[in-house]
Design a protein around this motif. Structure first.
Motif, mmCIF file in Angstrom:
data_model
loop_
_atom_site.group_PDB
_atom_site.id
_atom_site.type_symbol
_atom_site.label_atom_id
_atom_site.label_comp_id
_atom_site.label_asym_id
_atom_site.label_seq_id
_atom_site.Cartn_x
_atom_site.Cartn_y
_atom_site.Cartn_z
ATOM 1 N N VAL A 165 0.862 -1.175 0.000
ATOM 2 C CA VAL A 165 0.000 0.000 0.000
ATOM 3 C C VAL A 165 0.901 1.228 0.000
ATOM 4 C CG1 VAL A 165 -1.958 -1.093 1.138
ATOM 5 C CG2 VAL A 165 -0.203 -0.011 2.534
ATOM 6 N N PHE A 166 0.450 2.251 -0.687
ATOM 7 C CA PHE A 166 1.213 3.489 -0.784
ATOM 8 C C PHE A 166 0.642 4.488 0.223
ATOM 9 C CE2 PHE A 166 1.486 1.555 -5.068
ATOM 10 C CZ PHE A 166 2.862 1.344 -5.105
ATOM 11 N N LEU A 167 1.325 4.608 1.369
ATOM 12 C CA LEU A 167 0.769 5.356 2.505
ATOM 13 C C LEU A 167 0.615 6.837 2.203
ATOM 14 C CD1 LEU A 167 2.665 3.617 5.443
ATOM 15 C CD2 LEU A 167 0.269 3.330 4.802
ATOM 16 N N ARG A 222 -2.978 11.518 1.094
ATOM 17 C CA ARG A 222 -3.360 12.699 0.312
ATOM 18 C C ARG A 222 -4.873 12.781 0.150
ATOM 19 N NH1 ARG A 222 1.415 11.949 -2.700
ATOM 20 N NH2 ARG A 222 0.375 10.805 -4.376
ATOM 21 N N ASP A 223 -5.549 11.633 0.212
ATOM 22 C CA ASP A 223 -7.010 11.603 0.102
ATOM 23 C C ASP A 223 -7.699 11.485 1.457
ATOM 24 O OD1 ASP A 223 -6.922 11.853 -2.610
ATOM 25 O OD2 ASP A 223 -7.506 9.804 -3.077
ATOM 26 N N ASN A 224 -6.945 11.603 2.543
ATOM 27 C CA ASN A 224 -7.547 11.557 3.874
ATOM 28 C C ASN A 224 -8.389 12.817 4.078
ATOM 29 O OD1 ASN A 224 -8.178 11.450 6.584
ATOM 30 N ND2 ASN A 224 -6.065 11.466 7.314
ATOM 31 N N PRO A 225 -9.717 12.692 4.174
ATOM 32 C CA PRO A 225 -10.559 13.890 4.249
ATOM 33 C C PRO A 225 -10.528 14.584 5.612
ATOM 34 C CG PRO A 225 -11.915 11.939 4.404
ATOM 35 C CD PRO A 225 -10.519 11.457 4.162
ATOM 36 N N THR A 226 -10.044 13.883 6.641
ATOM 37 C CA THR A 226 -10.038 14.466 7.990
ATOM 38 C C THR A 226 -8.654 14.337 8.620
ATOM 39 O OG1 THR A 226 -10.819 12.359 8.919
ATOM 40 C CG2 THR A 226 -12.487 14.020 8.380
ATOM 41 N N GLU A 266 -3.508 10.397 11.105
ATOM 42 C CA GLU A 266 -2.965 9.846 9.875
ATOM 43 C C GLU A 266 -3.504 8.435 9.665
ATOM 44 O OE1 GLU A 266 1.490 8.792 8.070
ATOM 45 O OE2 GLU A 266 1.260 10.026 9.872
ATOM 46 N N ILE A 267 -3.800 8.087 8.417
ATOM 47 C CA ILE A 267 -4.246 6.731 8.089
ATOM 48 C C ILE A 267 -3.027 5.831 7.977
ATOM 49 C CG2 ILE A 267 -5.360 5.290 6.353
ATOM 50 C CD1 ILE A 267 -7.185 7.675 5.717
ATOM 51 N N GLU A 268 -3.014 4.739 8.752
ATOM 52 C CA GLU A 268 -1.881 3.826 8.793
ATOM 53 C C GLU A 268 -2.224 2.419 8.320
ATOM 54 O OE1 GLU A 268 -0.639 3.849 12.846
ATOM 55 O OE2 GLU A 268 0.036 5.936 12.811
ATOM 56 N N CYS A 290 -2.165 4.368 -8.050
ATOM 57 C CA CYS A 290 -2.936 3.405 -7.262
ATOM 58 C C CYS A 290 -2.577 3.547 -5.781
ATOM 59 C CB CYS A 290 -2.650 1.977 -7.731
ATOM 60 S SG CYS A 290 -3.176 1.652 -9.431
ATOM 61 N N LYS A 291 -3.488 3.140 -4.909
ATOM 62 C CA LYS A 291 -3.222 3.221 -3.469
ATOM 63 C C LYS A 291 -2.639 1.930 -2.914
ATOM 64 C CE LYS A 291 -6.628 6.823 -2.667
ATOM 65 N NZ LYS A 291 -7.881 7.234 -2.016
#
Length: 756
Positions: free
Chosen positions: A268-270, A275-279, A284-286, A569-570
């Motif tokens: 996965v490309f963190l 960059r698309d984390n809306p909040t 941070e999304i991990e 891609c993510k």
């Protein structure tokens, strides 16, 4: 908001409610996986009752909002018609649990794993509760200190992320999700964690961490180091110290090698995800859910649903697609999924709070390959990729408009003011995300369409039904096209069923062979281009497998991984045909090299040495010669040795039992498959046969075979498992061959999926 409506507040099922039209396969899946069952496991619910139960429960949430109570009955009927048209279906936990006492309706969860024993085992406990309720879990183990790091509170040393990952795996093994399926997990470790090489090699041996999908969290700094052939830092998360430097290309090459061998780990490309984390103000999304399509914050959950694109073909409409009908269903589906958040009972208070803070939903799709077949568009074509972009852009735009309308009616998601939408002056929206392309294995069987955005795995295949009868199943659009071309015959369908593809059947018209491609007909680059096309207009991520032939090289996988990064891609999952079966022969040092070879160059049989400690079980079996106590010790979940002891019998019988045990142990430790041992022992007759649980056991060897078969070969179908000369995994429920798509093993016959 008012309290969640009780059962007494749910609308009654109308007497004129139309019945549900289901194909035979869908009837089997509903009965096995969704209909409510009594204490003996027999369904007592009809399909019509199931869909009304779900529609009524979700519609009843309208009463939570001003002026909504009067609309509940009409919404329930609207949702019943929507679901039973199979134009839209929610994720499996909603179908299973809506309107039941369990009431947990979400499929995807992410839990934090902190760097203390208390936090680690809290996560184990919380995961158990989620699995029990029917959900799957994702974890990042990147916050755990590396192996051999000092532990300040005890003066000892840390055992590292992998040791704790194994504890999570063992805990999962003991729990059935909602009583219907094993728990599924995703384990992620950042590429700059000091234990990253151990993590990449974690599934070298087949059977290791079998309840986990693994992915390496890649950063853009790492990818740039790969590009420039530079070293990069491994950083201890507990004190931020640099403990080592590695050559980025060597790490990337090892990741590629392991994916070539077994499909694990994925990546996965963190930075792309965040960059698309809306909040971002909330963290941070991990980590992601088990199949990688749903990145989530710690303690966040998401409920998903899928629109069946095959149902929107209209030859008279623009581009052959009923855009207006699709728009209507998108708006209905977004409202439905927002109501699911209201109706769901989450297993932890922290999850309830996070879900209702961001109100994420994930509307995706299925039936894409079937739509292409109807349109006469090849999957592996620029026309197909361009259509994918237009379709997903439409779904994204309309889902946002639907979410905006809900925000006007019900208010935006509570964290909206600090979100990226507010910063860009977009919205307000009811939901922080609206789109996800998730696996639809069982849902697509119910809807009678192709899975997700995947191409078909086979145009025709043979399915084993009751009494071992063989039934040839054919894709209806392929069958119609062949009949229209006046090329249909039962013999042709049998030929197609043998290989699943028509690319080598030159008697068929070229146009049919151009359009009706399957997963293994398609070059990997087209799989990747299709994933990128959908990702471009998807809030979350895309569940998709890049299928590769057995002959694919590690260079091929390197190229796919690199292009996935370049295409935006993510994450990416590859699967080389047959790699699971050959995994033992291509681990790190090369199994052939380790085992050695005879002088003639042929592999040499080596009996594995017995470790000092092994664990197993003892099963008592009643035979005509007395009680047989069969002890089976295991390694990596597979039988390693067998001890057979029979009580109160003469020395001759005791000796025979011991001899059988020794010979079976020798075979197992020499690499002989369980199925081959069972085939040799099963049915050997004796003088004193005896029934054991309605099975007639004819002798001691027959009893040994019975125990081995029940423990390790439940439901296996030998012939189908050896298709194309490669050993295939078989479904533990019905025995049919599993296919690997959407990042997961799934069964097209009964709906079983290894990833929940």
């Amino acid at each position: 908001m008012t309290a969640t409506p009780s059962a007494a507040d749910l609308p009654l099922m109308p007497s004129d409610l139309p019945d549900v039209v289901l194909n035979d396969n869908a009837k089997v899946v509903l009965a096995r996986r969704y209909l409510r069952k009594d204490a003996e496991g027999k369904p007592y619910e009809l399909p019509r009752e199931l869909f009304w139960r779900v529609a009524a429960k979700i519609a009843a949430q309208e009463a939570n909002f001003k002026g909504g109570k009067s609309k509940v009955a009409a919404r329930a009927r609207e949702y019943y018609d929507l679901l039973t048209s199979f134009k839209f279906l929610p994720n499996s936990p909603t179908l299973m649990n809506a309107g039941t006492d369990l009431g947990q309706l979400a499929a995807c969860f992410v839990l934090p794993v902190g760097d203390s024993i208390e936090q680690i085992f809290d996560a184990v406990k919380h995961a158990a509760l989620i699995h029990k309720s029917g959900g799957g879990t994702g974890f990042s183990f990147s916050r755990l200190r590396p192996t051999d790091a000092r532990v300040g509170s005890t003066g000892g040393v840390a055992s590292g992320p992998l040791s704790f990952l194994r504890i999570f795996n063992t805990a999962t093994e003991q729990i059935k999700q909602g009583g219907t399926r094993r728990g599924a997990n995703m384990g992620i470790l950042r590429v700059d964690h000091p234990d990253i090489l151990r993590f990449i090699r974690a599934k070298e041996r087949e059977g290791e961490l079998n309840n986990f999908n693994l992915s390496v969290g890649l950063t853009e700094a790492f990818m740039q180091a790969v590009d420039k052939d530079e070293e990069y830092d491994l950083v201890a998360p507990h004190n931020k110290s640099v403990v080592e430097r590695l050559k980025a290309r060597e790490v990337f090459a090892l990741l590629v090698q392991k994916a070539w061998e077994s499909g694990d780990p994925g990546m996965v490309f963190l930075d792309r995800i965040n960059r698309d984390n809306p909040t971002p103000q909330l963290g941070e999304i991990e980590a992601t859910n088990p199949c990688g399509e749903q990145p989530l914050l710690p303690y966040e959950a998401c409920n998903l649903g899928s629109i069946n694109l095959a149902a929107f073909y209209n030859a008279d409409a623009r581009e052959g697609i009923d855009w207006e009908g699709l728009k209507t269903v998108i708006h209905q589906s977004v409202r439905f999924l927002d109501n699911v958040i209201e109706a769901s009972v989450y297993p932890l208070e922290q999850i309830s709070e996070m879900v209702r803070t961001n109100r994420k939903i994930g509307l995706g799709l299925m039936g894409f390959a079937d739509l292409l077949y109807q349109l006469g568009v090849a999957y592996n074509s620029q026309e197909g990729v361009s259509l994918a972009e237009r379709l997903m852009a439409f779904i994204q735009d309309e889902s946002k408009l639907a979410s905006k309308a809900l925000a006007d009616e019900r208010g935006p998601f509570p964290s909206f003011d600090g979100s990226t939408y507010a910063a860009k002056k977009q919205g307000p929206y009811r939901n922080a995300t609206t789109t996800t392309i998730a696996p639809t294995g069982t849902l697509s069987i119910l809807a009678g369409c192709s899975s997700g955005i995947e191409p078909l795995f086979a145009l025709s295949f043979t399915r084993t039904v009751m009494d071992n009868d063989k039934l040839i199943e054919v894709n209806p659009y392929f069958e119609a096209a062949v009949k229209a071309a006046e090329a249909y015959s039962p013999k042709l369908m049998e030929e197609v069923a043998k290989v699943g593809s028509v690319q080598k059947l030159e008697l068929l018209p070229p146009e049919i062979r151009r359009v009706f491609v399957t997963a293994m007909d398609i070059e990997p680059i087209w799989h990747l281009k299709m994933q990128a096309a959908f990702q471009k207009f998807t809030d979350n991520a895309v569940s998709k497998t890049v299928n590769l032939p057995s002959s694919a090289t590690q260079e091929d996988i390197w190229d796919i991984y690199w292009k996935a990064y370049e295409y935006g891609c993510k994450g990416v999952t590859v699967y080389r045909d047959g790699c699971k079966a050959s995994q033992v022969l291509c681990t790190g040092d090369g199994q052939e090299k380790k085992d050695g070879a005879a002088e003639d160059g042929k592999p040499k049989t080596v009996v594995r040495k017995r470790p000092d400690i092994v664990y197993g079980f003892t099963q008592k079996v009643d035979t005509g010669l007395g009680a047989l106590y069969l002890t089976i010790n295991e390694q990596d979940g597979k039988p390693f040795e067998v001890f057979a002891t029979i009580g109160k019998s003469g020395k001759s019988i005791t000796a025979k039992a011991e001899a059988i045990g020794r010979l079976v142990s020798l075979a197992l430790r020499s690499g002989v498959e369980v199925r081959d041992i069972v085939e040799q022992l099963k049915g050997i007759g004796g003088e004193h046969p005896k029934f054991q649980k309605k099975i007639l056991l004819q002798s001691i060897p027959d009893a040994v075979a019975w125990v081995l078969e029940n423990r390790y070969m439940s439901g296996e179908k030998h012939a189908s498992a050896h298709a194309n000369g490669l050993v295939k995994e078989t479904c533990p429920d019905c025995g049919e061959v599993l296919t690997f798509e959407e990042g997961c093993n799934c069964c097209k016959a009964c709906g079983y999926t290894k990833c929940g």
